[in-house]
Write an enzyme that holds these catalytic residues in place. Sequence first.
Site, PDB file in Angstrom:
ATOM      1  N   HIS A  76       0.841  -1.185   0.000  1.00  0.00           N
ATOM      2  CA  HIS A  76       0.000   0.000   0.000  1.00  0.00           C
ATOM      3  C   HIS A  76       0.877   1.235   0.000  1.00  0.00           C
ATOM      4  O   HIS A  76       1.935   1.234   0.626  1.00  0.00           O
ATOM      5  CB  HIS A  76      -0.911   0.016   1.238  1.00  0.00           C
ATOM      6  CG  HIS A  76      -2.069   0.937   1.084  1.00  0.00           C
ATOM      7  ND1 HIS A  76      -1.978   2.268   1.376  1.00  0.00           N
ATOM      8  CD2 HIS A  76      -3.313   0.722   0.618  1.00  0.00           C
ATOM      9  CE1 HIS A  76      -3.140   2.839   1.116  1.00  0.00           C
ATOM     10  NE2 HIS A  76      -3.977   1.926   0.650  1.00  0.00           N
ATOM     11  N   ASP A  97      -7.941  -5.498   0.095  1.00  0.00           N
ATOM     12  CA  ASP A  97      -8.426  -6.351  -0.989  1.00  0.00           C
ATOM     13  C   ASP A  97      -8.014  -7.817  -0.859  1.00  0.00           C
ATOM     14  O   ASP A  97      -8.459  -8.653  -1.641  1.00  0.00           O
ATOM     15  CB  ASP A  97      -7.911  -5.824  -2.345  1.00  0.00           C
ATOM     16  CG  ASP A  97      -8.492  -4.467  -2.683  1.00  0.00           C
ATOM     17  OD1 ASP A  97      -9.685  -4.273  -2.440  1.00  0.00           O
ATOM     18  OD2 ASP A  97      -7.758  -3.594  -3.179  1.00  0.00           O
TER      19      ASP A  97
HETATM   20  N1  CMC Z   1       4.019  -7.655  -4.765  1.00  0.00           N
HETATM   21  C1  CMC Z   1       5.356  -7.648  -4.969  1.00  0.00           C
HETATM   22  N2  CMC Z   1       6.124  -6.551  -4.823  1.00  0.00           N
HETATM   23  C2  CMC Z   1       5.520  -5.414  -4.465  1.00  0.00           C
HETATM   24  C3  CMC Z   1       4.136  -5.347  -4.243  1.00  0.00           C
HETATM   25  C4  CMC Z   1       3.376  -6.523  -4.405  1.00  0.00           C
HETATM   26  N3  CMC Z   1       2.055  -6.508  -4.216  1.00  0.00           N
HETATM   27  N4  CMC Z   1       3.797  -4.079  -3.907  1.00  0.00           N
HETATM   28  C5  CMC Z   1       4.927  -3.364  -3.921  1.00  0.00           C
HETATM   29  N5  CMC Z   1       5.987  -4.178  -4.253  1.00  0.00           N
HETATM   30  C6  CMC Z   1       7.411  -3.798  -4.329  1.00  0.00           C
HETATM   31  C7  CMC Z   1       7.683  -2.954  -5.581  1.00  0.00           C
HETATM   32  O1  CMC Z   1       8.020  -3.793  -6.668  1.00  0.00           O
HETATM   33  C8  CMC Z   1       8.850  -2.117  -5.107  1.00  0.00           C
HETATM   34  O2  CMC Z   1       9.981  -2.935  -5.106  1.00  0.00           O
HETATM   35  P1  CMC Z   1      11.435  -2.338  -5.531  1.00  0.00           P
HETATM   36  O3  CMC Z   1      11.782  -1.379  -4.435  1.00  0.00           O
HETATM   37  O4  CMC Z   1      12.321  -3.541  -5.583  1.00  0.00           O
HETATM   38  O5  CMC Z   1      11.243  -1.674  -6.857  1.00  0.00           O
HETATM   39  C9  CMC Z   1       8.500  -1.828  -3.636  1.00  0.00           C
HETATM   40  O6  CMC Z   1       7.678  -2.935  -3.227  1.00  0.00           O
HETATM   41  C10 CMC Z   1       7.740  -0.521  -3.416  1.00  0.00           C
HETATM   42  O7  CMC Z   1       6.532  -0.582  -4.155  1.00  0.00           O
HETATM   43  P2  CMC Z   1       5.940   0.580  -5.058  1.00  0.00           P
HETATM   44  O8  CMC Z   1       5.350  -0.023  -6.289  1.00  0.00           O
HETATM   45  O9  CMC Z   1       6.969   1.667  -5.245  1.00  0.00           O
HETATM   46  O10 CMC Z   1       4.802   1.114  -4.101  1.00  0.00           O
HETATM   47  P3  CMC Z   1       3.595   2.074  -4.484  1.00  0.00           P
HETATM   48  O11 CMC Z   1       3.270   2.831  -3.268  1.00  0.00           O
HETATM   49  O12 CMC Z   1       3.910   2.869  -5.704  1.00  0.00           O
HETATM   50  O13 CMC Z   1       2.423   1.066  -4.888  1.00  0.00           O
HETATM   51  C11 CMC Z   1       0.604  -0.446  -4.684  1.00  0.00           C
HETATM   52  C12 CMC Z   1       1.413   0.677  -4.006  1.00  0.00           C
HETATM   53  C13 CMC Z   1      -0.632  -0.730  -3.835  1.00  0.00           C
HETATM   54  C14 CMC Z   1       0.148   0.030  -6.079  1.00  0.00           C
HETATM   55  C15 CMC Z   1       1.488  -1.712  -4.790  1.00  0.00           C
HETATM   56  O14 CMC Z   1       1.849  -2.161  -3.506  1.00  0.00           O
HETATM   57  C16 CMC Z   1       0.799  -2.833  -5.560  1.00  0.00           C
HETATM   58  O15 CMC Z   1       0.867  -2.864  -6.789  1.00  0.00           O
HETATM   59  N6  CMC Z   1       0.108  -3.801  -4.864  1.00  0.00           N
HETATM   60  C17 CMC Z   1      -0.644  -4.839  -5.532  1.00  0.00           C
HETATM   61  C18 CMC Z   1      -2.001  -4.313  -5.983  1.00  0.00           C
HETATM   62  C19 CMC Z   1      -2.949  -4.099  -4.826  1.00  0.00           C
HETATM   63  O16 CMC Z   1      -3.127  -4.955  -3.979  1.00  0.00           O
HETATM   64  N7  CMC Z   1      -3.623  -2.939  -4.821  1.00  0.00           N
HETATM   65  C20 CMC Z   1      -4.633  -2.600  -3.792  1.00  0.00           C
HETATM   66  C21 CMC Z   1      -4.212  -1.445  -2.956  1.00  0.00           C
HETATM   67  S1  CMC Z   1      -5.183  -1.227  -1.451  1.00  0.00           S
HETATM   68  C22 CMC Z   1      -6.822  -0.913  -1.870  1.00  0.00           C
HETATM   69  C23 CMC Z   1      -7.019   0.065  -2.967  1.00  0.00           C
HETATM   70  O17 CMC Z   1      -6.487   1.160  -2.971  1.00  0.00           O
HETATM   71  O18 CMC Z   1      -7.773  -0.252  -3.862  1.00  0.00           O
END
Ligand code: CMC
Length: 389
Positions: free
Chosen positions: A270, A327
């Site tokens: 998140h 989720d």
């Molecule tokens: N699985 C594997 N790696 C992950 C995940 C995941 N679900 N989420 C983040 N990471 C890794 C990402 O690859 C990055 O790694 P590195 O530093 O090696 O590049 C690190 O963690 C930081 O992640 P980020 O993508 O920079 O984080 P963000 O704040 O931009 O993204 C997020 C947040 C929710 C989009 C992301 O965690 C994600 O894609 N999660 C899976 C989708 C999901 O469950 N979304 C629902 C969010 S909660 C309810 C809602 O808002 O709808």
Amino acid sequence: TGYTALDYGFVNTAATKSKITYIDGEQGILRYRGYPIEQLASSSTYLEVSWLLIYGELPTADQLAEFDEKIRRHTLLHEDLKRFFSALPHTAHPMSVISSALSALSTFYENGANPNDPEQVELTTIRLLAKLPIIAAYAHKKSLGQAFLYPDNSLNFVDNFLKLNFGTMAEPYEIDPVLSKALDRLLILHADHEQNASTSTVRLVGSTGANLYASISAGINALSGPLHGGANEAVLQMLGQIRDSGESVQRFVERVKNKEDGVKLMGFGHRVYKNYDPRAKIVKESADEVLQALGISDPLLDLAKELEQIALEDDYFKERKLYPNVDFYTGVIYKAMGFPTRMFTVLFAIGRLPGWVAHWREMNTDPQTKIGRPQQLYIGSGARDLPQR
Ligand code: CMC
């Protein structure tokens, strides 16, 4: 001239002040108008929370009764709007159906959608709360090829919605109070989450002076993506794929860590929570309770728990502070209730509606609001002349 800060994904930039929702991501705290989510989830109702978010305080018993009554009175859809559904294929994704239907709704109330007329904003608020669940249930029925039922206004909000989804013309429908309570609680948990992508979309569209229907329709589209609300559908697909492929959970987690084919652990991570998502805690408990009460045992719930446990103990997830989000477990409950996977994000949208409306109204009454218009850092070509022609 001047200095433009570059902030991909708005990680550091606040676009507004707000009084609606407080989150402390480090501590895992979520409050609506100051009230902790745990208390609201255990002893409030979705309609009461909707009022709280939109009007800022808890309603009195009379105010809540009047609100409920008004919403019941506005549940009918114009018969012409019902025909709109037959123009779409039955394979249409229900998120596309509901966002289109909300845009279409504005054509029925064009004269009444003036964002600067408080009375019209009030009426539109009630119309949206009343009609989105009906539109959602019709999107579901459409996908099944079943007849649309008329709303039954003797029923409360959630029971009416359940009947429209699972009732048929042929048989009386018995409402299961366990189901009804569980759905109400899930709607509360989704009701607001400050400046997430869909709420920011609603605010950005609304900042142009666009009406509430247009702004909410845009919010639904923003919610549909798998990184946002669409994650609840993606989680169930992921669990189903692991089960069907026979791949071990450990091996799947390895693929996530190696970022093979961009595979992610859906329902984890998140932007704001760097600790357990407080909503996910409540949903996880609910999943056990609901499945037990319905007498269902779903191997996908066991799979989800195994996945969670392996991830929480793994350095990749620990270092990045990745925990289950709201989720991760909701899909298992929606599935037990009988909703098809493609309806999951629609249920999120119904839950989030009062939050979107509250933010749109807050923005529209804030004298400091300006049209939303981000800057860019231009990195394209310098000035050049077209070749001689
Ligand atoms: N699985 C594997 N790696 C992950 C995940 C995941 N679900 N989420 C983040 N990471 C890794 C990402 O690859 C990055 O790694 P590195 O530093 O090696 O590049 C690190 O963690 C930081 O992640 P980020 O993508 O920079 O984080 P963000 O704040 O931009 O993204 C997020 C947040 C929710 C989009 C992301 O965690 C994600 O894609 N999660 C899976 C989708 C999901 O469950 N979304 C629902 C969010 S909660 C309810 C809602 O808002 O709808």
